[in-house]
Structures are given as structure tokens and as C-alpha cells.
Design a protein around this motif. Structure first.
Motif, short mmCIF file in Angstrom:
data_model
loop_
_atom_site.label_atom_id
_atom_site.label_comp_id
_atom_site.label_asym_id
_atom_site.label_seq_id
_atom_site.Cartn_x
_atom_site.Cartn_y
_atom_site.Cartn_z
N THR A 114 -5.82 14.09 10.32
CA THR A 114 -4.40 14.13 10.67
C THR A 114 -4.08 13.02 11.66
O THR A 114 -3.07 12.32 11.53
N GLY A 115 -4.93 12.84 12.66
CA GLY A 115 -4.72 11.76 13.63
C GLY A 115 -4.76 10.39 13.00
O GLY A 115 -3.95 9.51 13.33
N GLU A 116 -5.70 10.18 12.07
CA GLU A 116 -5.76 8.89 11.38
C GLU A 116 -4.47 8.63 10.61
O GLU A 116 -3.92 7.52 10.64
N ALA A 117 -4.01 9.66 9.90
CA ALA A 117 -2.79 9.50 9.11
C ALA A 117 -1.58 9.23 10.00
O ALA A 117 -0.74 8.37 9.69
N GLN A 118 -1.48 9.94 11.11
CA GLN A 118 -0.35 9.72 12.02
C GLN A 118 -0.39 8.32 12.64
O GLN A 118 0.65 7.67 12.78
N PHE A 119 -1.58 7.87 13.01
CA PHE A 119 -1.70 6.51 13.53
C PHE A 119 -1.23 5.50 12.49
O PHE A 119 -0.47 4.56 12.81
N LEU A 120 -1.66 5.66 11.25
CA LEU A 120 -1.32 4.70 10.21
C LEU A 120 0.17 4.74 9.88
O LEU A 120 0.78 3.69 9.63
N ARG A 121 0.77 5.93 9.88
CA ARG A 121 2.22 5.97 9.63
C ARG A 121 2.96 5.24 10.75
O ARG A 121 3.92 4.50 10.49
N ALA A 122 2.52 5.44 11.98
CA ALA A 122 3.13 4.71 13.09
C ALA A 122 2.96 3.21 12.92
O ALA A 122 3.89 2.42 13.16
N PHE A 123 1.78 2.79 12.50
CA PHE A 123 1.50 1.36 12.27
C PHE A 123 2.44 0.80 11.21
O PHE A 123 3.05 -0.27 11.40
N PHE A 124 2.61 1.53 10.09
CA PHE A 124 3.47 1.04 9.02
C PHE A 124 4.93 0.96 9.46
O PHE A 124 5.63 -0.02 9.18
N TYR A 125 5.42 1.98 10.16
CA TYR A 125 6.81 1.95 10.61
C TYR A 125 7.02 0.87 11.68
O TYR A 125 8.10 0.25 11.75
N PHE A 126 6.02 0.63 12.51
CA PHE A 126 6.13 -0.44 13.51
C PHE A 126 6.24 -1.79 12.82
O PHE A 126 7.03 -2.65 13.23
N GLU A 127 5.47 -1.99 11.77
CA GLU A 127 5.58 -3.22 10.99
C GLU A 127 7.00 -3.39 10.44
O GLU A 127 7.56 -4.48 10.46
N LEU A 128 7.57 -2.31 9.94
CA LEU A 128 8.90 -2.38 9.34
C LEU A 128 9.99 -2.62 10.39
O LEU A 128 10.85 -3.48 10.21
N VAL A 129 9.96 -1.87 11.49
CA VAL A 129 11.06 -1.94 12.44
C VAL A 129 11.10 -3.29 13.16
O VAL A 129 12.18 -3.80 13.46
#
Length: 526
Positions: free
Chosen positions: A140-155
């Protein structure tokens, strides 16, 4: 958001899980129920979570990472470089004659959202998975980190973007009615994900050797520090960066040249990155950066050529240690590669006759067939020196100049440079910003730094680019560089078209606006 993304996500994800699942792949997809049933198997779920990392860098050279390289070309650190293959789509972005429908913008947007979709599938399925609580918490932590990474790239590339946090939303007819969330809302989601990830992830030292490279508590903390920095939350950024620095999990590489040494992807300074391997029996497990950045005289494509302006920044500090590990110059030896005593930068086909040393592969490290997708090496998205300089910058703006200077000194000491501990005010600020440029040069940070850093409220990039920008004036009025001033197939006034009312963000891909039935609004000026 296009529903076709969903199909691409499912298809690609099932492939990543493994070839031994051919019996499943032979069955027709029947929507969410079939996928949920598939992921109820612990082995399948683990393979699925492993597959989330593939979207960090993209499976092909053009999917994600090349847009990051183009971003560097749109700064004072790089020319587009390749003058043998003029590409209006690449040169247009690098020179701010931007085509909104560029393949690279489209791919960057789409593949980050595919990554987000995969994360959402994992997060939807993990709570009911029959795996141990420890493993569930880590996944779960890995997935949450990666979602944050992807949204940071987008924003930080597009500004506010649609927020999708569950797989179920993609089956909702209202998905096409999604509008852009505000920048603040996207950052709030990123912060929430990273705070949760910090609580669920192990430290780097707690991973077994075979698991190194996965997201860690330190990676989530480092990314959160950067997210705070981008929002000018100085106190929070300073505190979080210091937490990483004091964790004992990371240290500066004693030798700067070892940071990008082949085989050192998980070295003492590495916090989060992607490692590539050379294995002809597997498809696209190797890297592309040595080839896309490499000299056309050395089997590369010649994109992203370091500027003489960047070289001058090193020379002005007497910084030979980092210069030799950052820039290779035509006709000179390659530092760390005894097999090359006179480098062929092919200046007739390269704007600056210079090449990125960080992604260069020494001759002895290359596979027999020097081909894309089969090259070893790594790219680091977070490393300790970056965090230390984040701490220095945040501390400065938080009114703590002593801590800022101490952190600045840590980074400079590594490469034998003295630090003026009497610096204060704007001189200290400028020294920290210059140190970020030198330390992190050609590692895909420069555009984002120049956009967010401000002098009297004006983004620094507007002072460097544009018709009155210092970089444009240097190249058109001052420079006598023998390579750049003679190869004019790439315009010497690159960056002159920069417009701060437009170019602090890239355009939303028009096909996404069309698919949303116009509910996604384009960024101003495009």
C-alpha cells in the motif's frame, strides 16, 4: 480522461505480471469482476505491484523520460543538440515554439495516468487481499508513493489536472465530465498519499538486497520535502529534508563520479531511481539515456547537448571535479573511460560538441550490440545531495541562514570547494541556487527549479530566457564558443520566444480536451 486508457492499463498490466499467466490472457476480459478475481491471488497481486514501477520511466524511450530530457533542452543547461535530424516537434518545445499536440506531451500525460490507474487498481484490491498485514502495509505504501510521484509529474508540468483515486471511477459514465482540479487540490492529494506512505514503508536498510530500488520511507519523505518546496512551504520543507538527512539511511558518495557509475543505482546516496540492465533475453529492461543523449559520433542520437553557459558556470567556481563528470567535450578525453582519449562529439551534427557525461556508458561497460533498450545504467530522481540543497534553500527562506550555509557547505565540501560562511541575503540565496545547478546539472531538475524560483516575484526563467534573458543575450552578444557559434543549424537565440504568461506550464494535450467534451480547459496561451 479517455476510457481507452483503461484498456491499455489492463492489457499492459497483465503482460507485466508474467508470461506464465497465458491461460488467463487467453480468456476474454469481463470488466472489473474478472480483474478483481485475478488479483485475489497473492502472487498475481505481488506481480501487479511490481509492475507499477514500469511507468516511472516508461517502457520506451519516447513515452515519459524523453519529455523530461526535452524539458532540460528548454533551459540554459542544454541545447536540443541534434542538428543532423531537425525535428520541429522537439526543437519547437526546446525553443518555445510549442505545438500543443506534441507526441511527447501526449505520451507523458497518458503514461502518468496509466500509472495512476494501475495504482488505483492495486489500492482497491489490497484491503481484501489474503496476504500478511506487513506485506499489505508495504504494498500500500509503495502504491501511494508512486501515485504521488505520478501526480507530482503531472502538476508541475501541466498545472491542475483531473483527480482519479479509485478504479471504479473509470467505469462511471461521468468520467468524461471530469474537470481539472486546482493545483492546491492536486498537491493536497500528493501530500496525503506521501504522509500515508511514510507510515507504511520500511527504511532502505530494512529491505533485503533483492528488494533495493523499491520505494522507501526515506523516498516518501524526500519527495514530500520537494513537494513542500514547490509550494514554498519553507518550514515544512526544511523540517522534512532534515528528517531525511538525520535518518542515517543515506550519505554523500565520497567520490562524485560514483553517483552515476554503472552498477551503483542503489548506492549510499541514492534515495529513489530506476536501474537498467542489459539482457538480450528480455525486452526493454535496458536504458535509453546513453543513446538518446549520446554523441552522434559515438553511436548516440545527439539530443540534449550541454551548453557552454553551463560549462562556464562550473569554471567560474573552479569546479573541475563535477565538470569532468557532467560534460564531455569534443576532442578531449572522457573522464573515467581510459579507452577514449579523444572524444568524437561530432560538432558538425551537434550544436555544442558536448555530451552529458552522467548518462554516458564507458566502452568497457557497453553490451556488444550498443542498441536502445539494452543499455545498463540508472537514472536517479531523488538523491541525498538534492535533499541537502532543498534543506539549504528552505532554511534560507525560513530565515535560518546558519542552517542554510551549513547544508551548502556539506555539498561543496564533497568536491573540494570552499564555502563563504559570511554570505547572507540575496548573495546566499544565489549561491544555493547556483549550487543546485552545478550539483544536479543534466539530471532533469533545471526547468522545474527555474520555474519555481522567484526574484521579487518574477520566476527566474523569465530573467534567463525571453528576448531580454541573460542566456539569450550571452549566446547572441557575448559567446565566442567555437562549436555553438559555428553550427547555426540550431538557432543561436534559442529561448528568445519564451513568454512567462504562457510557458510556465506545458499545454494540456488537445486530444484529452476533445475526449473530455471540452470539460478540460486548456492552459492560457495555447
Amino acid at each position: 480522461m479517455k476510457k481507452i486508457v483503461l484498456l491499455l492499463t489492463i492489457t499492459a498490466t497483465l503482460f507485466v505480471v508474467g508470461c506464465d499467466k497465458e491461460d488467463f490472457l487467453d480468456q476474454p476480459l469481463q470488466g472489473r469482476e474478472t480483474l478483481d478475481d485475478f488479483l485475489s491471488n497473492p502472487d498475481n497481486l505481488e506481480g501487479f505491484v511490481n509492475g507499477l514501477y514500469r511507468k516511472v520511466n516508461g517502457e520506451k524511450w519516447w513515452m515519459v523520460n524523453f519529455q523530461r530530457q526535452i524539458n532540460d533542452m528548454a533551459t540554459d543547461d542544454n541545447w536540443a543538440g541534434n542538428t543532423a535530424q531537425p525535428r520541429p516537434d522537439i526543437f519547437g518545445i526546446a525553443q518555445y515554439n510549442v505545438f500543443a499536440g506534441s507526441t511527447y506531451f501526449n505520451a507523458f500525460w497518458e503514461h502518468n495516468y496509466i500509472g495512476i490507474t494501475r495504482v488505483n487498481i492495486a489500492l482497491d484490491n489490497l484491503p481484501e487481499s489474503p496476504i500478511s498485514e506487513d506485506l499489505k502495509r508495504r504494498f500500500t505504501g509503495e502504491a501511494q508513493f508512486l501515485r504521488a510521484f505520478f501526480y507530482f509529474e503531472l502538476v508541475r508540468n501541466f498545472g491542475g489536472v483531473p483527480i482519479v483515486t479509485t478504479y471504479s471511477e473509470l467505469f462511471d459514465p461521468s468520467i468524461n465530465d471530469k474537470t481539472r482540479a486546482t493545483v492546491a487540490e492536486v498537491y493536497a492529494l500528493i501530500e496525503d498519499d506521501l504522509e500515508d506512505a511514510i507510515n507504511g514503508l520500511p527504511e532502505k536498510s530494512e529491505y533485503a538486497a533483492e528488494d533495493l530500488g523499491r520505494a522507501t520511507k526515506g523516498a516518501a519523505q524526500a519527495l514530500l520535502a520537494k513537494v513542500y518546496l514547490f509550494q514554498e512551504k519553507w518550514a515544512e520543507a526544511q523540517a522534512m529534508a532534515k528528517t531525511v538527512m538525520d535518518s542515517g539511511e543515506y550519505s554523500l558518495e565520497p567520490d562524485f563520479a560514483d553517483i552515476y557509475k554503472v552498477g551503483n543505482a542503489n548506492g549510499v546516496e541514492s534515495i529513489f531511481g530506476v536501474e537498467f540492465v542489459s539482457n538480450p533475453n528480455l525486452v526493454d529492461v535496458g536504458g535509453y539515456l546513453p543513446q538518446t543523449n549520446g554523441s552522434r559520433g559515438d553511436g548516440g542520437w545527439g539530443w540534449g547537448s550541454p551548453t557552454s553557459d553551463l560549462e562556464n558556470a562550473f569554471l567560474s567556481e573552479g569546479d573541475n571535479i563535477r565538470l569532468r563528470s557532467t560534460i564531455i567535450k569534443h576532442g578531449e578525453p572522457v573522464f573515467g573511460d581510459p579507452d577514449v582519449t579523444e572524444f568524437d562529439g561530432k560538432p558538425t551534427e551537434n550544436k555544442s560538441g558536448r555530451t552529458n557525461r552522467k548518462y554516458y556508458l564507458p566502452k568497457a561497460e557497453r553490451p556488444a550490440n550498443y542498441v536502445q533498450g539494452q543499455l545498463p545504467g540508472h537514472v536517479l530522481y531523488l538523491r541525498l545531495a538534492d535533499v541537502i540543497l532543498m534543506h539549504a534553500e528552505a532554511a534560507f527562506f525560513n530565515g535560518d541562514e546558519t542552517s542554510a550555509k551549513n547544508s551548502l557547505k556539506l555539498v561543496r565540501d564533497r568536491v573540494g570547494l570552499s564555502t563563504n560562511m559570511s554570505l547572507t541575503g540575496s548573495a546566499l540565496r544565489d549561491a544555493i541556487w547556483k549550487e543546485r545547478r552545478l550539483e544536479l546539472a543534466l539530471e532533469q531538475h533545471r526547468l522545474y527549479d527555474l520555474r519555481r524560483q522567484k526574484i521579487n516575484g518574477v520566476p527566474r526563467i523569465a530573467l534567463i530566457l525571453g528576448p531580454n534573458g541573460t542566456f539569450v543575450k550571452y549566446n547572441t552578444e557575448v559567446s565566442t564558443d567555437p562549436f555553438e557559434t559555428t553550427n547555426l543549424k540550431e538557432s543561436q537565440d534559442s529561448g528568445v520566444l519564451f513568454d512567462p504568461s504562457i510557458h510556465l506550464l506545458w499545454p494540456i494535450p488537445p486530444e484529452e480536451i476533445q475526449a473530455s467534451r471540452g470539460n478540460l480547459e486548456q492552459n492560457p496561451g495555447y
